[in-house]
Design a protein around this motif. Structure first.
Motif, PDB file in Angstrom:
ATOM      1  N   PHE A  24     -20.407   3.757   2.329  1.00  0.00           N
ATOM      2  CA  PHE A  24     -20.050   4.984   1.616  1.00  0.00           C
ATOM      3  C   PHE A  24     -18.598   4.938   1.178  1.00  0.00           C
ATOM      4  O   PHE A  24     -17.785   4.206   1.739  1.00  0.00           O
ATOM      5  CB  PHE A  24     -20.308   6.229   2.471  1.00  0.00           C
ATOM      6  N   GLN A  25     -18.317   5.718   0.149  1.00  0.00           N
ATOM      7  CA  GLN A  25     -16.966   5.968  -0.324  1.00  0.00           C
ATOM      8  C   GLN A  25     -16.892   7.455  -0.607  1.00  0.00           C
ATOM      9  O   GLN A  25     -17.751   7.994  -1.329  1.00  0.00           O
ATOM     10  CB  GLN A  25     -16.686   5.192  -1.615  1.00  0.00           C
ATOM     11  N   CYS A  26     -15.928   8.141  -0.018  1.00  0.00           N
ATOM     12  CA  CYS A  26     -15.795   9.579  -0.221  1.00  0.00           C
ATOM     13  C   CYS A  26     -15.384   9.856  -1.663  1.00  0.00           C
ATOM     14  O   CYS A  26     -14.543   9.158  -2.217  1.00  0.00           O
ATOM     15  CB  CYS A  26     -14.772  10.178   0.745  1.00  0.00           C
ATOM     16  N   SER A  27     -15.981  10.881  -2.237  1.00  0.00           N
ATOM     17  CA  SER A  27     -15.666  11.214  -3.628  1.00  0.00           C
ATOM     18  C   SER A  27     -14.568  12.276  -3.731  1.00  0.00           C
ATOM     19  O   SER A  27     -13.979  12.456  -4.793  1.00  0.00           O
ATOM     20  CB  SER A  27     -16.931  11.710  -4.345  1.00  0.00           C
ATOM     21  N   GLU A  28     -14.279  12.959  -2.614  1.00  0.00           N
ATOM     22  CA  GLU A  28     -13.245  13.988  -2.639  1.00  0.00           C
ATOM     23  C   GLU A  28     -11.868  13.331  -2.752  1.00  0.00           C
ATOM     24  O   GLU A  28     -11.625  12.304  -2.131  1.00  0.00           O
ATOM     25  CB  GLU A  28     -13.269  14.854  -1.364  1.00  0.00           C
ATOM     26  N   PRO A  29     -10.958  13.967  -3.516  1.00  0.00           N
ATOM     27  CA  PRO A  29      -9.631  13.362  -3.680  1.00  0.00           C
ATOM     28  C   PRO A  29      -8.713  13.562  -2.460  1.00  0.00           C
ATOM     29  O   PRO A  29      -7.726  12.863  -2.311  1.00  0.00           O
ATOM     30  CB  PRO A  29      -9.060  14.081  -4.902  1.00  0.00           C
ATOM     31  N   VAL A  30      -9.051  14.511  -1.567  1.00  0.00           N
ATOM     32  CA  VAL A  30      -8.213  14.804  -0.407  1.00  0.00           C
ATOM     33  C   VAL A  30      -8.668  13.969   0.789  1.00  0.00           C
ATOM     34  O   VAL A  30      -9.864  13.790   1.018  1.00  0.00           O
ATOM     35  CB  VAL A  30      -8.282  16.321  -0.056  1.00  0.00           C
ATOM     36  N   PHE A  31      -7.705  13.472   1.573  1.00  0.00           N
ATOM     37  CA  PHE A  31      -7.986  12.655   2.756  1.00  0.00           C
ATOM     38  C   PHE A  31      -8.852  13.433   3.751  1.00  0.00           C
ATOM     39  O   PHE A  31      -8.588  14.573   4.076  1.00  0.00           O
ATOM     40  CB  PHE A  31      -6.655  12.248   3.406  1.00  0.00           C
ATOM     41  N   SER A  37     -12.241  12.669   9.269  1.00  0.00           N
ATOM     42  CA  SER A  37     -13.494  12.393   9.987  1.00  0.00           C
ATOM     43  C   SER A  37     -14.284  11.249   9.357  1.00  0.00           C
ATOM     44  O   SER A  37     -15.163  10.675   9.995  1.00  0.00           O
ATOM     45  CB  SER A  37     -14.366  13.651  10.064  1.00  0.00           C
ATOM     46  N   ARG A  38     -13.965  10.909   8.100  1.00  0.00           N
ATOM     47  CA  ARG A  38     -14.699   9.834   7.419  1.00  0.00           C
ATOM     48  C   ARG A  38     -13.785   8.749   6.867  1.00  0.00           C
ATOM     49  O   ARG A  38     -14.265   7.760   6.320  1.00  0.00           O
ATOM     50  CB  ARG A  38     -15.546  10.422   6.294  1.00  0.00           C
ATOM     51  N   GLN A  39     -12.469   8.942   6.989  1.00  0.00           N
ATOM     52  CA  GLN A  39     -11.532   7.986   6.412  1.00  0.00           C
ATOM     53  C   GLN A  39     -10.412   7.676   7.407  1.00  0.00           C
ATOM     54  O   GLN A  39     -10.078   8.510   8.248  1.00  0.00           O
ATOM     55  CB  GLN A  39     -10.913   8.544   5.125  1.00  0.00           C
ATOM     56  N   ARG A  40      -9.833   6.471   7.248  1.00  0.00           N
ATOM     57  CA  ARG A  40      -8.684   6.078   8.054  1.00  0.00           C
ATOM     58  C   ARG A  40      -7.611   5.569   7.101  1.00  0.00           C
ATOM     59  O   ARG A  40      -7.905   4.799   6.188  1.00  0.00           O
ATOM     60  CB  ARG A  40      -9.041   4.985   9.042  1.00  0.00           C
ATOM     61  N   VAL A  41      -6.381   5.973   7.334  1.00  0.00           N
ATOM     62  CA  VAL A  41      -5.258   5.565   6.487  1.00  0.00           C
ATOM     63  C   VAL A  41      -4.803   4.166   6.900  1.00  0.00           C
ATOM     64  O   VAL A  41      -4.456   3.941   8.053  1.00  0.00           O
ATOM     65  CB  VAL A  41      -4.085   6.562   6.611  1.00  0.00           C
ATOM     66  N   LEU A  42      -4.831   3.236   5.939  1.00  0.00           N
ATOM     67  CA  LEU A  42      -4.298   1.900   6.175  1.00  0.00           C
ATOM     68  C   LEU A  42      -2.903   1.765   5.589  1.00  0.00           C
ATOM     69  O   LEU A  42      -2.075   1.025   6.113  1.00  0.00           O
ATOM     70  CB  LEU A  42      -5.195   0.831   5.560  1.00  0.00           C
ATOM     71  N   LYS A  43      -2.659   2.477   4.495  1.00  0.00           N
ATOM     72  CA  LYS A  43      -1.364   2.426   3.817  1.00  0.00           C
ATOM     73  C   LYS A  43      -0.992   3.824   3.355  1.00  0.00           C
ATOM     74  O   LYS A  43      -1.867   4.645   3.092  1.00  0.00           O
ATOM     75  CB  LYS A  43      -1.436   1.544   2.558  1.00  0.00           C
ATOM     76  N   THR A  44       0.307   4.044   3.237  1.00  0.00           N
ATOM     77  CA  THR A  44       0.786   5.290   2.629  1.00  0.00           C
ATOM     78  C   THR A  44       1.614   4.917   1.411  1.00  0.00           C
ATOM     79  O   THR A  44       2.241   3.843   1.362  1.00  0.00           O
ATOM     80  CB  THR A  44       1.636   6.123   3.607  1.00  0.00           C
ATOM     81  N   LEU A  45       1.618   5.807   0.443  1.00  0.00           N
ATOM     82  CA  LEU A  45       2.347   5.587  -0.801  1.00  0.00           C
ATOM     83  C   LEU A  45       3.208   6.826  -1.038  1.00  0.00           C
ATOM     84  O   LEU A  45       2.665   7.922  -1.235  1.00  0.00           O
ATOM     85  CB  LEU A  45       1.354   5.377  -1.946  1.00  0.00           C
ATOM     86  N   THR A  87      -3.470  13.100  -0.609  1.00  0.00           N
ATOM     87  CA  THR A  87      -4.601  12.771  -1.485  1.00  0.00           C
ATOM     88  C   THR A  87      -4.754  11.253  -1.497  1.00  0.00           C
ATOM     89  O   THR A  87      -3.826  10.511  -1.175  1.00  0.00           O
ATOM     90  CB  THR A  87      -4.408  13.302  -2.928  1.00  0.00           C
ATOM     91  N   ILE A  88      -5.920  10.809  -1.891  1.00  0.00           N
ATOM     92  CA  ILE A  88      -6.255   9.384  -1.871  1.00  0.00           C
ATOM     93  C   ILE A  88      -5.649   8.689  -3.084  1.00  0.00           C
ATOM     94  O   ILE A  88      -5.904   9.088  -4.223  1.00  0.00           O
ATOM     95  CB  ILE A  88      -7.790   9.179  -1.867  1.00  0.00           C
ATOM     96  N   ALA A  89      -4.840   7.645  -2.830  1.00  0.00           N
ATOM     97  CA  ALA A  89      -4.307   6.824  -3.912  1.00  0.00           C
ATOM     98  C   ALA A  89      -5.386   5.826  -4.343  1.00  0.00           C
ATOM     99  O   ALA A  89      -5.638   5.640  -5.528  1.00  0.00           O
ATOM    100  CB  ALA A  89      -3.044   6.101  -3.463  1.00  0.00           C
ATOM    101  N   GLU A 108     -14.047   4.833   6.069  1.00  0.00           N
ATOM    102  CA  GLU A 108     -13.531   4.220   4.850  1.00  0.00           C
ATOM    103  C   GLU A 108     -12.026   4.012   5.034  1.00  0.00           C
ATOM    104  O   GLU A 108     -11.329   4.880   5.572  1.00  0.00           O
ATOM    105  CB  GLU A 108     -13.799   5.157   3.667  1.00  0.00           C
ATOM    106  N   MET A 109     -11.525   2.866   4.609  1.00  0.00           N
ATOM    107  CA  MET A 109     -10.092   2.563   4.726  1.00  0.00           C
ATOM    108  C   MET A 109      -9.434   2.913   3.396  1.00  0.00           C
ATOM    109  O   MET A 109      -9.880   2.446   2.341  1.00  0.00           O
ATOM    110  CB  MET A 109      -9.875   1.080   5.037  1.00  0.00           C
ATOM    111  N   VAL A 110      -8.376   3.745   3.469  1.00  0.00           N
ATOM    112  CA  VAL A 110      -7.779   4.258   2.242  1.00  0.00           C
ATOM    113  C   VAL A 110      -6.251   4.161   2.253  1.00  0.00           C
ATOM    114  O   VAL A 110      -5.628   4.030   3.303  1.00  0.00           O
ATOM    115  CB  VAL A 110      -8.184   5.735   2.005  1.00  0.00           C
ATOM    116  N   GLU A 111      -5.703   4.255   1.043  1.00  0.00           N
ATOM    117  CA  GLU A 111      -4.262   4.398   0.844  1.00  0.00           C
ATOM    118  C   GLU A 111      -4.044   5.848   0.436  1.00  0.00           C
ATOM    119  O   GLU A 111      -4.741   6.361  -0.445  1.00  0.00           O
ATOM    120  CB  GLU A 111      -3.779   3.445  -0.248  1.00  0.00           C
ATOM    121  N   VAL A 112      -3.098   6.515   1.084  1.00  0.00           N
ATOM    122  CA  VAL A 112      -2.905   7.953   0.879  1.00  0.00           C
ATOM    123  C   VAL A 112      -1.487   8.220   0.378  1.00  0.00           C
ATOM    124  O   VAL A 112      -0.513   7.612   0.854  1.00  0.00           O
ATOM    125  CB  VAL A 112      -3.134   8.717   2.211  1.00  0.00           C
ATOM    126  N   TYR A 113      -1.385   9.153  -0.567  1.00  0.00           N
ATOM    127  CA  TYR A 113      -0.075   9.609  -1.028  1.00  0.00           C
ATOM    128  C   TYR A 113       0.561  10.477   0.043  1.00  0.00           C
ATOM    129  O   TYR A 113      -0.112  11.299   0.674  1.00  0.00           O
ATOM    130  CB  TYR A 113      -0.197  10.450  -2.302  1.00  0.00           C
TER     131      TYR A 113
END
Length: 173
Positions: free
Chosen positions: A114-121, A124-132, A142-144, A161-166
């Motif tokens: 899965f990939q979350c479609s919402e723009p906000v982190f 419960s379903r995502q983990r931050v790997l990087k910050t921007l 929000t998700i970069a 899901e592993m994400v980069e977040v602003y």
């Protein structure tokens, strides 16, 4: 006095009879408990055997899929080892197909990516790997970009899901 001796003798005989009865019942109870313990041990053994077989039956399809994937990858390796001129684009395309093959294997076992479609982190379903860092406060948390898909099984997140977040930069005054 003779009456008293008779009475004591009757009482003593009654006590002996009751003790004999009590001993017989006690021995019977011990035998029953031993039998019950044996039945419980036998049932526990059967349950362990059943669980072992059940685990094997549940894992066998996944194991067979992995074996099939290994065979396919070995076949590709042999094929390209024997070739003299290898088209790099074709080889990259084949390498890119490996994760898709593995995702199909997981899908057959009920695991979905899965990939979350919402723009906000969503923690419960995502983990931050990087910050921007961003100067815009409206983009805070929000998700970069999505870096890796998440995986869930029967509605439960196995890996987020592993994400980069602003992250909004603090304004210097």
């Amino acid at each position: 006095m003779e009456n008293e001796i008779n009475n004591n003798s009757n009482t003593l005989e009654l006590l002996v009879t009751k003790l004999d009865t009590l001993q017989t019942e006690f021995e019977s109870k011990l035998k029953y408990d031993q039998h019950k313990d044996k039945i419980i041990d036998d049932l526990h053994s059967e349950l362990q055997e059943y669980k072992s077989d059940l685990i094997k039956k549940l894992l066998q399809p996944m194991i067979m899929d992995v074996i099939h994937a290994i065979d396919d990858f070995n076949k590709l390796t042999r094929h390209y080892t024997q070739k003299e001129d290898i088209d790099p684009q074709k080889l990259l395309k084949l390498i890119a197909s490996i994760p898709k093959d593995l995702e199909h294997l997981l899908y057959r076992q009920g695991v979905e990516s899965f990939q979350c479609s919402e723009p906000v982190f969503n923690p419960s379903r995502q983990r931050v790997l990087k910050t921007l860092p961003t100067p815009e406060p409206s983009k805070d948390k929000t998700i970069a970009q999505s870096l890796r898909q998440g995986y869930e099984w029967e509605g439960k997140v196995l890996r987020p899901e592993m994400v980069e977040v602003y992250v909004a930069e603090e304004q210097k005054k």
